[in-house]
Enzyme design. Structure first.
Site, mmCIF file in Angstrom:
data_model
loop_
_atom_site.group_PDB
_atom_site.id
_atom_site.type_symbol
_atom_site.label_atom_id
_atom_site.label_comp_id
_atom_site.label_asym_id
_atom_site.label_seq_id
_atom_site.Cartn_x
_atom_site.Cartn_y
_atom_site.Cartn_z
ATOM 1 N N TYR A 132 0.770 -1.121 -0.126
ATOM 2 C CA TYR A 132 -0.028 -0.007 0.095
ATOM 3 C C TYR A 132 0.864 1.320 -0.076
ATOM 4 O O TYR A 132 0.704 2.072 -0.866
ATOM 5 C CB TYR A 132 -0.977 -0.071 1.161
ATOM 6 N N LYS A 152 1.406 4.376 -3.002
ATOM 7 C CA LYS A 152 0.786 5.744 -3.103
ATOM 8 C C LYS A 152 2.071 6.420 -3.256
ATOM 9 O O LYS A 152 1.827 7.683 -3.900
ATOM 10 C CB LYS A 152 0.404 5.810 -1.582
#
Length: 243
Positions: free
Chosen positions: A156, A160
């Protein structure tokens, strides 16, 4: 009338952002993988449902065709769709884990942006908001005193970071558009109903995290900026986020 598309908008931050912008007078296309679920959500807030799976090229192309036929242009694109992926120690992640998360968070964002660029260029004030996370901040992840350092979720966080770079590259390439990344910060959604396995495990369910209404504030704020607003930046409610 401002025409706005929000991906992943059937719940959480996406739905709240859609509600707020619809109330502000935008014609909102609520992007949804599940058409039935999307229809129910859209009816509740006065939006239009748009069947859209960011991981599926035919779905994205069909959505772009529909918006082109109905609206002719797109003023605001909010790339909100995202997944957290598995939560586990860094050494336990596999390439397959990375591929799954990147398919939505990065490749899906690029797929949608690419498909809607012709409609954005037809707008007099095109705006793109990429929902990122401070978990993607290299600066904060390098600082042991920050919550981002403790987060420790390889897939994750790195996805990003990629979203942030994609944002900069698009902003550089399209100076007439306002293209920014935003960090909604720790918000009470399905994403935070977990215990982080990072260097310092965090039980998000025991933290005083903010409401969805508070989390959506920065997304809405950046969605309504004018032609003289910032571009190529990374922002949270209190101001710029360090890359």
């Amino acid at each position: 009338m401002t025409t706005t598309l929000i991906t992943g908008a059937t719940r959480g931050l996406g739905l709240e952002t859609a509600r707020r912008l619809a109330e502000a007078g935008h014609t909102v296309y609520l992007g949804a993988r599940d058409l039935e679920r999307g229809q129910k959500a859209a009816e509740q807030i006065g939006a239009r449902v748009l069947q859209l799976d960011v991981t599926d090229e035919p779905s994205v192309q069909a959505a772009a065709k529909l918006v082109r036929e109905e609206a002719g242009s797109l003023d605001v694109l909010i790339n909100n769709a995202g997944i957290s992926g598995p939560w586990k120690a860094a050494g336990d992640f596999t390439a397959a884990d990375m591929e799954t998360v990147y398919a939505t968070n990065v490749f899906g964002l690029v797929r949608v942006t690419h498909a809607f660029l012709p409609l954005l260029t037809a707008s007099s004030n095109p705006v793109v908001v990429n929902v990122s996370s401070s978990g993607g901040s290299l600066t904060r992840n390098s600082d042991p005193t920050t919550g981002e350092y403790a987060l420790g979720i390889l897939t994750y966080a790195s996805s990003k970071s990629a979203v942030n770079m994609v944002t900069i590259q698009y902003a550089n390439a399209f100076p007439n558009m306002r293209i920014n990344a935003v960090n909604p910060s720790l918000t009470d959604t399905d994403f935070t109903n977990v215990v982080s396995p990072g260097p310092t495990p965090i039980d998000f369910t025991e933290m005083g995290i903010q409401s969805v209404e508070e989390g959506a504030e920065i997304i809405v704020r950046m969605a309504v900026i004018g032609a003289d607003g910032p571009t190529g930046g990374f922002f949270e409610a209190d101001g710029p986020v360090p890359w």
